[in-house]
Design a protein around this motif. Structure first.
Motif: not given
Ligand code: FE2
Ligand code: FE2
Length: 272
Positions: A8, A10, A50, A156, A195, A197
């Motif tokens: 994640d 991002h 992510d 994920h 997913h 975090h």
């Molecule tokens: Fe995420």
């Protein structure tokens, strides 16, 4: 065998901040530096989805630049913020041949010697939730049936409800069917997910399923039924999964500057 899991990230391009607040690129840089400073270096990097924030080619281009310091193999997993085609186009060449070899879904098996890694694709394009359909689960079933070595599954979306309501609302469809597949086998060491975090563990399908903190923002811990969808800037992190003495042992690592290390003993005696 040491697996570093980063999840994640991002990544946003052109200096943009995630949600107008989080410098995800800068924070991934700090996480990578932290890993490269470890006394024991990982044998591979597992990136559990992510990877970027909006699935844009320029975001993947920046991610590629950021990951360049890693010389060990890197295995990419698609998350709900990823876009399969853009991801495939960005990561090419022999190091990422497994992406080119994968079919419609970015699912692949990796032989790590003593253990095996199976990567699943839980993406539903343009949606936050995840899904494992019959096609994806059949692939998993076949891979598990063909090789009895200890196996780590990476995907994920975690396959269990976490109690964080807004994340469970974009959870995994097909988790029960996945559990039925996993229960057929005794060699699944772990199901490593992202997913959420944050670091969460749960018994699932006769094995342990877990999620990993993000090197950037964390999902706020709110177990109320109607908790708002919020993130917090708790300490960022990653995980190290150590295949050691016949077991997979997980360490959750915090990125940042902290005092120490300090000695417990002086002259062979515990300090009083
Ligand atoms: Fe995420
Ligand atoms: Fe996600």
């Amino acid at each position: 065998m040491l697996i570093a899991q980063i999840s994640d990230m991002h990544i946003k391009a052109n200096g943009r901040l995630a949600y107008g607040i989080v410098d995800t690129a800068g924070m991934l840089r700090a996480c990578i530096d932290h890993i490269l400073d470890l006394d024991t270096q990982p044998d591979l990097i597992l990136l559990t989805g992510d990877l970027v924030d909006y699935g844009r080619p320029e975001e993947y281009a920046l991610l590629q630049e950021l990951l360049a310091p890693f010389t060990v193999p890197m295995y990419l997993v698609a998350g709900n913020h990823d876009e399969r085609m853009a991801l495939r186009h960005a990561f090419t060449g022999p190091r990422f041949d497994y992406l080119a070899q994968a079919g419609e879904f970015l699912q692949y098996a990796v032989d790590l010697g003593q253990i095996r890694l199976l990567v699943l694709d839980t993406v539903v394009p343009q949606e936050g939730r995840g899904k494992l359909c019959a096609q994806r689960l059949n692939w998993l079933d076949e891979r598990l049936a063909e090789d009895a070595r200890p196996t780590v599954i990476a995907m994920h979306h975690p396959p269990f409800a976490t109690g964080i309501a807004h994340m469970d609302a974009i959870g995994l469809e097909g988790a029960e069917a996945l559990e039925c597949v996993l229960k057929k086998y005794t060699h699944v060491e772990r199901v490593l997910c992202g997913h959420l975090h944050r670091s969460i563990q749960c018994r699932f399908g006769g094995t342990v399923a877990s999620t990993c903190p993000s090197p950037a923002h964390q999902v706020a811990l709110d177990l109320s039924a109607d908790g708002p969808d919020c993130f917090v800037m708790e300490p960022p992190g990653h995980q190290l999964h150590h295949w050691h003495a016949g077991r997979l042992v997980t360490h959750t690592c915090v990125v940042g500057e902290y005092a120490g290390p300090y000695r417990f003993r002086e002259g062979g005696l515990l300090i009083d």
